[in-house]
Write a protein that holds these residues in place. Structure first.
Motif, PDB file in Angstrom:
ATOM      1  N   ALA A 135      10.843   6.462   6.177  1.00 48.99           N
ATOM      2  CA  ALA A 135      10.566   6.101   7.774  1.00 48.99           C
ATOM      3  C   ALA A 135      12.261   5.632   8.018  1.00 48.99           C
ATOM      4  O   ALA A 135      12.430   5.601   9.265  1.00 48.99           O
ATOM      5  CB  ALA A 135       9.885   4.676   7.723  1.00 48.99           C
ATOM      6  N   LEU A 136      13.292   5.620   7.078  1.00 54.39           N
ATOM      7  CA  LEU A 136      14.342   5.458   7.370  1.00 54.39           C
ATOM      8  C   LEU A 136      15.168   6.608   7.984  1.00 54.39           C
ATOM      9  O   LEU A 136      14.745   7.670   7.767  1.00 54.39           O
ATOM     10  CB  LEU A 136      15.159   4.882   6.141  1.00 54.39           C
ATOM     11  N   ASN A 137      16.141   6.339   8.801  1.00 56.01           N
ATOM     12  CA  ASN A 137      16.957   7.321   9.090  1.00 56.01           C
ATOM     13  C   ASN A 137      17.720   8.078   7.934  1.00 56.01           C
ATOM     14  O   ASN A 137      18.378   7.274   7.197  1.00 56.01           O
ATOM     15  CB  ASN A 137      18.262   6.674  10.111  1.00 56.01           C
ATOM     16  N   PRO A 138      17.632   9.498   7.957  1.00 56.44           N
ATOM     17  CA  PRO A 138      18.164   9.964   6.715  1.00 56.44           C
ATOM     18  C   PRO A 138      19.558   9.663   6.488  1.00 56.44           C
ATOM     19  O   PRO A 138      20.211  10.143   5.212  1.00 56.44           O
ATOM     20  CB  PRO A 138      17.827  11.456   7.089  1.00 56.44           C
ATOM     21  N   GLU A 139      20.445   9.410   7.596  1.00 58.12           N
ATOM     22  CA  GLU A 139      21.818   9.199   7.375  1.00 58.12           C
ATOM     23  C   GLU A 139      21.976   7.782   6.999  1.00 58.12           C
ATOM     24  O   GLU A 139      23.327   7.507   6.580  1.00 58.12           O
ATOM     25  CB  GLU A 139      22.492   9.390   8.669  1.00 58.12           C
ATOM     26  N   MET A 140      21.271   6.953   6.902  1.00 56.63           N
ATOM     27  CA  MET A 140      21.596   5.622   6.269  1.00 56.63           C
ATOM     28  C   MET A 140      21.667   5.660   4.982  1.00 56.63           C
ATOM     29  O   MET A 140      20.857   6.115   4.174  1.00 56.63           O
ATOM     30  CB  MET A 140      20.201   4.713   6.602  1.00 56.63           C
TER      31      MET A 140
ATOM     32  N   TYR B  59       9.033  -3.659   3.327  1.00 60.92           N
ATOM     33  CA  TYR B  59      10.299  -3.482   2.503  1.00 60.92           C
ATOM     34  C   TYR B  59      11.483  -3.803   3.253  1.00 60.92           C
ATOM     35  O   TYR B  59      11.628  -3.165   4.466  1.00 60.92           O
ATOM     36  CB  TYR B  59      10.031  -1.823   1.988  1.00 60.92           C
ATOM     37  N   GLU B  60      12.545  -4.407   2.581  1.00 61.15           N
ATOM     38  CA  GLU B  60      13.765  -4.813   3.551  1.00 61.15           C
ATOM     39  C   GLU B  60      14.792  -3.673   2.821  1.00 61.15           C
ATOM     40  O   GLU B  60      15.069  -3.862   1.696  1.00 61.15           O
ATOM     41  CB  GLU B  60      14.037  -6.021   3.118  1.00 61.15           C
ATOM     42  N   TYR B  61      15.511  -2.965   3.578  1.00 63.57           N
ATOM     43  CA  TYR B  61      16.326  -2.141   3.221  1.00 63.57           C
ATOM     44  C   TYR B  61      17.529  -2.744   3.811  1.00 63.57           C
ATOM     45  O   TYR B  61      17.798  -2.834   5.198  1.00 63.57           O
ATOM     46  CB  TYR B  61      16.113  -0.584   3.573  1.00 63.57           C
ATOM     47  N   THR B  62      18.674  -2.572   3.085  1.00 61.76           N
ATOM     48  CA  THR B  62      20.018  -2.932   3.614  1.00 61.76           C
ATOM     49  C   THR B  62      21.098  -1.669   3.465  1.00 61.76           C
ATOM     50  O   THR B  62      20.930  -1.142   2.458  1.00 61.76           O
ATOM     51  CB  THR B  62      20.760  -4.083   3.188  1.00 61.76           C
ATOM     52  N   GLY B  63      21.602  -1.355   4.575  1.00 63.80           N
ATOM     53  CA  GLY B  63      22.569  -0.203   4.298  1.00 63.80           C
ATOM     54  C   GLY B  63      23.519   0.262   5.424  1.00 63.80           C
ATOM     55  O   GLY B  63      23.300  -0.668   6.447  1.00 63.80           O
TER      56      GLY B  63
ATOM     57  N   GLY C  91      28.899   3.539  10.600  1.00 62.84           N
ATOM     58  CA  GLY C  91      29.827   2.583  10.448  1.00 62.84           C
ATOM     59  C   GLY C  91      29.484   0.944  10.653  1.00 62.84           C
ATOM     60  O   GLY C  91      30.605   0.206  10.375  1.00 62.84           O
ATOM     61  N   SER C  92      28.287   0.837  10.709  1.00 61.54           N
ATOM     62  CA  SER C  92      27.815  -0.705  10.951  1.00 61.54           C
ATOM     63  C   SER C  92      26.667  -0.902   9.659  1.00 61.54           C
ATOM     64  O   SER C  92      25.993  -0.033   9.217  1.00 61.54           O
ATOM     65  CB  SER C  92      27.274  -0.899  11.968  1.00 61.54           C
ATOM     66  N   LEU C  93      26.494  -2.336   9.386  1.00 57.54           N
ATOM     67  CA  LEU C  93      25.406  -2.710   8.418  1.00 57.54           C
ATOM     68  C   LEU C  93      24.323  -2.969   9.088  1.00 57.54           C
ATOM     69  O   LEU C  93      24.449  -3.688  10.082  1.00 57.54           O
ATOM     70  CB  LEU C  93      26.122  -3.889   7.544  1.00 57.54           C
ATOM     71  N   TYR C  94      23.120  -2.509   8.444  1.00 63.34           N
ATOM     72  CA  TYR C  94      21.819  -3.039   9.070  1.00 63.34           C
ATOM     73  C   TYR C  94      20.816  -3.408   7.795  1.00 63.34           C
ATOM     74  O   TYR C  94      20.978  -2.899   6.943  1.00 63.34           O
ATOM     75  CB  TYR C  94      21.243  -1.986   9.933  1.00 63.34           C
ATOM     76  N   ARG C  95      19.972  -4.189   8.528  1.00 64.62           N
ATOM     77  CA  ARG C  95      18.511  -4.739   7.737  1.00 64.62           C
ATOM     78  C   ARG C  95      17.623  -3.801   8.412  1.00 64.62           C
ATOM     79  O   ARG C  95      17.399  -4.157   9.584  1.00 64.62           O
ATOM     80  CB  ARG C  95      18.277  -5.919   7.721  1.00 64.62           C
ATOM     81  N   VAL C  96      16.595  -2.998   7.717  1.00 65.69           N
ATOM     82  CA  VAL C  96      15.547  -2.333   8.350  1.00 65.69           C
ATOM     83  C   VAL C  96      14.468  -2.969   7.634  1.00 65.69           C
ATOM     84  O   VAL C  96      14.260  -2.754   6.333  1.00 65.69           O
ATOM     85  CB  VAL C  96      15.560  -0.980   8.204  1.00 65.69           C
ATOM     86  N   TYR C  97      13.363  -3.216   8.244  1.00 66.28           N
ATOM     87  CA  TYR C  97      12.032  -3.573   7.691  1.00 66.28           C
ATOM     88  C   TYR C  97      10.896  -2.766   7.932  1.00 66.28           C
ATOM     89  O   TYR C  97      10.688  -2.302   9.006  1.00 66.28           O
ATOM     90  CB  TYR C  97      11.637  -4.980   8.112  1.00 66.28           C
ATOM     91  N   ILE C  98      10.417  -2.055   6.617  1.00 72.40           N
ATOM     92  CA  ILE C  98       9.143  -0.982   6.592  1.00 72.40           C
ATOM     93  C   ILE C  98       8.032  -1.644   6.315  1.00 72.40           C
ATOM     94  O   ILE C  98       8.024  -2.325   4.968  1.00 72.40           O
ATOM     95  CB  ILE C  98       9.706   0.093   5.855  1.00 72.40           C
TER      96      ILE C  98
ATOM     97  N   ILE D  33       1.005  -1.213   0.205  1.00 76.52           N
ATOM     98  CA  ILE D  33      -0.177  -0.041   0.075  1.00 76.52           C
ATOM     99  C   ILE D  33       0.883   1.215  -0.102  1.00 76.52           C
ATOM    100  O   ILE D  33       0.692   2.200  -0.783  1.00 76.52           O
ATOM    101  CB  ILE D  33      -0.889  -0.126   1.285  1.00 76.52           C
ATOM    102  N   ILE D  34       1.929   1.377   0.750  1.00 73.40           N
ATOM    103  CA  ILE D  34       2.804   2.472   0.659  1.00 73.40           C
ATOM    104  C   ILE D  34       4.033   2.383  -0.243  1.00 73.40           C
ATOM    105  O   ILE D  34       4.409   1.164  -0.676  1.00 73.40           O
ATOM    106  CB  ILE D  34       3.789   2.246   2.000  1.00 73.40           C
ATOM    107  N   SER D  35       3.988   3.393  -0.885  1.00 72.47           N
ATOM    108  CA  SER D  35       4.901   3.474  -2.206  1.00 72.47           C
ATOM    109  C   SER D  35       6.512   3.373  -1.729  1.00 72.47           C
ATOM    110  O   SER D  35       6.699   3.448  -0.254  1.00 72.47           O
ATOM    111  CB  SER D  35       4.613   4.590  -3.074  1.00 72.47           C
ATOM    112  N   LYS D  36       7.287   2.905  -2.715  1.00 70.08           N
ATOM    113  CA  LYS D  36       8.784   2.813  -2.070  1.00 70.08           C
ATOM    114  C   LYS D  36       9.422   4.282  -1.514  1.00 70.08           C
ATOM    115  O   LYS D  36       9.912   4.348  -0.602  1.00 70.08           O
ATOM    116  CB  LYS D  36       9.594   2.356  -3.461  1.00 70.08           C
ATOM    117  N   PRO D  37       9.108   5.152  -2.446  1.00 72.79           N
ATOM    118  CA  PRO D  37       9.554   6.780  -1.790  1.00 72.79           C
ATOM    119  C   PRO D  37       9.151   6.725  -0.517  1.00 72.79           C
ATOM    120  O   PRO D  37       9.796   7.420   0.463  1.00 72.79           O
ATOM    121  CB  PRO D  37       9.062   7.748  -2.684  1.00 72.79           C
ATOM    122  N   ASP D  38       7.733   6.625  -0.019  1.00 72.47           N
ATOM    123  CA  ASP D  38       7.067   6.808   1.100  1.00 72.47           C
ATOM    124  C   ASP D  38       7.740   5.899   2.357  1.00 72.47           C
ATOM    125  O   ASP D  38       7.868   6.305   3.506  1.00 72.47           O
ATOM    126  CB  ASP D  38       5.476   6.596   1.024  1.00 72.47           C
TER     127      ASP D  38
END
Length: 451
Positions: free
Chosen positions: A386-391, A412-416, A420-427, A377-382
């Motif tokens: 929700a991610l930290n802008p610094e990611m 949506y699974e984001y890796t980034g 200094g660390s790598l994370y997976r974030v699920y929105i 329902i939520i688009s990719k840009p939207d």
């Protein structure tokens, strides 16, 4: 001559005797010191347990006492209930109760902890407590009062009679009958009371956590021991090997088969199959593993070749761990480009020659099925908002995961990289809120990257 000999030996023997006596005294003192420390730890854990169960009872009462529309206080109260229950569980683990039947009470506290946590983490302004949940809390309030009073009575006797926990541990270890032991009888009494409580409606999210997997959850017909032998021979390409099959939990809904394949001078290969459908859920080649010679890319290629050969299709690696020259790859299934995390399995590869030496597929066997996946329902840009802008996002894809309530949700699974660390974030693809976040290793990134 004897006089001269005795004049020499007597001082030596005296010194040895004095030394042995001193050594024995030191050993005795050290032993006493250890016993005192253990006793103090047991006493502290028991009294803390009594206190926290009492506070748990009070906190449940406070939460029930406020207005039924006070969502903010309900959340605060339930979080405190979860915290107190977790502390009580920790204190139980510090007591010598491994040989004492206290499973019912421990399980009861575990369910209270999960009920309070899962209720508190949801948005109570949109999903306030239901009448059934209020009823459950009232039941827990009454039950916790009974447990608290029992523990308080035990505490009074322990203090009044100077009872020692070390005596309990010794009695349990020696398997002696102690009908007059206040502590042992007290805990048995509490556990018996809990086992007699009427069935509590914990809600679907909590109940699902304690739902045991049975053969009724699987498809296919019941297989025989002879059929399992054929399956084991086919899996190991050892048609002429000696294969021994044992049925586990015969005649119950948890029935399965264990097969051992003996290939002469080679190590015995071990595997488990479900009775219903004859599905492989575990495999191990317990051989010695030599010095590491195989790199990550080669090990992963061998793991994926092993999966393809044995019918585990459409799988993607998501993480990698290494232990004692053995690499463990975690794979999830892929459906229509979506990663299905509940369909998880682990492949273990020996890093001396790249041979696959282990498979754990229990989750995959019981959870794998074709799903009707919803559309985001939520688009990719939207969702990215929700991610930290610094990611610094490296990859983005859809994934089905289990949320904290044990429900399957499309995200949506984001890796980034951030800080200094790598994370997976699920929105969450429906609400746009963060469902989960986990730290990755550089090797996770390597095995999970698209080829």
């Amino acid at each position: 001559m004897y006089h001269r000999l005795s004049s020499i030996l007597f001082p030596i023997m005296s010194l040895l005797f004095i030394g042995a006596t001193y050594w024995g005294y030191q050993e005795h003192q050290e032993k006493n010191s250890i016993l005192i420390k253990a006793e103090n730890q047991y006493q502290r854990a028991f009294h803390d347990l009594t206190y926290h169960v009492e506070q748990l009872h009070k906190q449940l009462g406070n939460t029930l006492a406020v207005n039924s529309t006070s969502q903010s206080y309900h959340r605060k109260g339930l979080v405190n209930v979860w915290r107190l229950t977790s502390q009580a569980q920790n204190e139980i683990n510090q007591l010598p109760l491994t040989l004492l039947p206290f499973n019912e009470a421990g399980d009861f506290l575990s369910r209270i902890a999960n009920f309070s946590y899962k209720t508190a983490v949801r948005d109570l302004s949109k999903q306030p407590l239901t009448p059934d949940e209020f009823k459950t809390m009232k039941t827990l309030y009454a039950s916790s009062e009974e447990i608290s009073k029992s523990l308080a009575g035990m505490q009074k006797d322990v203090l009044a009679n100077h009872l020692r926990w070390m005596d309990v541990e010794i009695a349990l270890a020696s398997e002696k009958s102690n009908n007059d032991n206040v502590i042992i009888d007290g805990f048995k009494s509490v556990d018996k009371k809990v086992s007699e409580y009427p069935e509590i409606n914990w809600g679907p999210s909590v109940s699902s956590m304690y739902q045991k997997r049975t053969i009724n959850m699987l498809s296919g017909k019941l297989v025989t021991a002879e059929e399992v032998k054929k399956l084991a021979a086919k899996f190991t390409d050892a048609k002429n090997a000696e294969i021994r099959v044992v049925e586990n939990a015969k005649g119950t809904e948890y029935a399965s088969f264990s097969a051992t394949v003996n290939e002469g001078n080679k190590k015995k290969l071990q595997m488990d199959f479900t009775q219903k459908g004859g599905k492989l859920i575990w495999f191990m080649n317990p051989r010695d593993i030599g010095e590491k010679k195989v790199d990550l890319a080669k090990a992963q290629a061998n793991a994926e070749s092993f999966l393809d050969k044995h019918g585990f299709s459409d799988m993607k690696a998501v993480s990698y761990d290494m232990f004692k020259n053995m690499g463990a790859f975690t794979y999830v299934s892929v459906q229509s480009g979506v990663l299905i995390y509940p369909d998880k399995l682990t492949v273990k590869v020996a890093l001396d020659d790249g041979e696959t030496v282990g498979l754990q597929a229990n989750d995959y066997v019981y959870e794998h099925h074709k799903r009707n996946l919803p559309s985001p329902i939520i688009s990719k840009p939207d969702a990215r908002k929700a991610l930290n802008p610094e990611m610094k996002v490296q990859t983005e894809q859809l994934a089905l995961i289990l949320n904290e309530l044990g429900e399957e949700v499309l995200c949506y699974e984001y890796t980034g990289k951030i800080n200094g660390s790598l994370y997976r974030v699920y929105i969450n693809s429906e609400t746009g809120v963060e469902e989960s976040i986990e730290e990755m290793t550089p090797n996770d990134t390597k095995v999970a990257s698209d080829k």
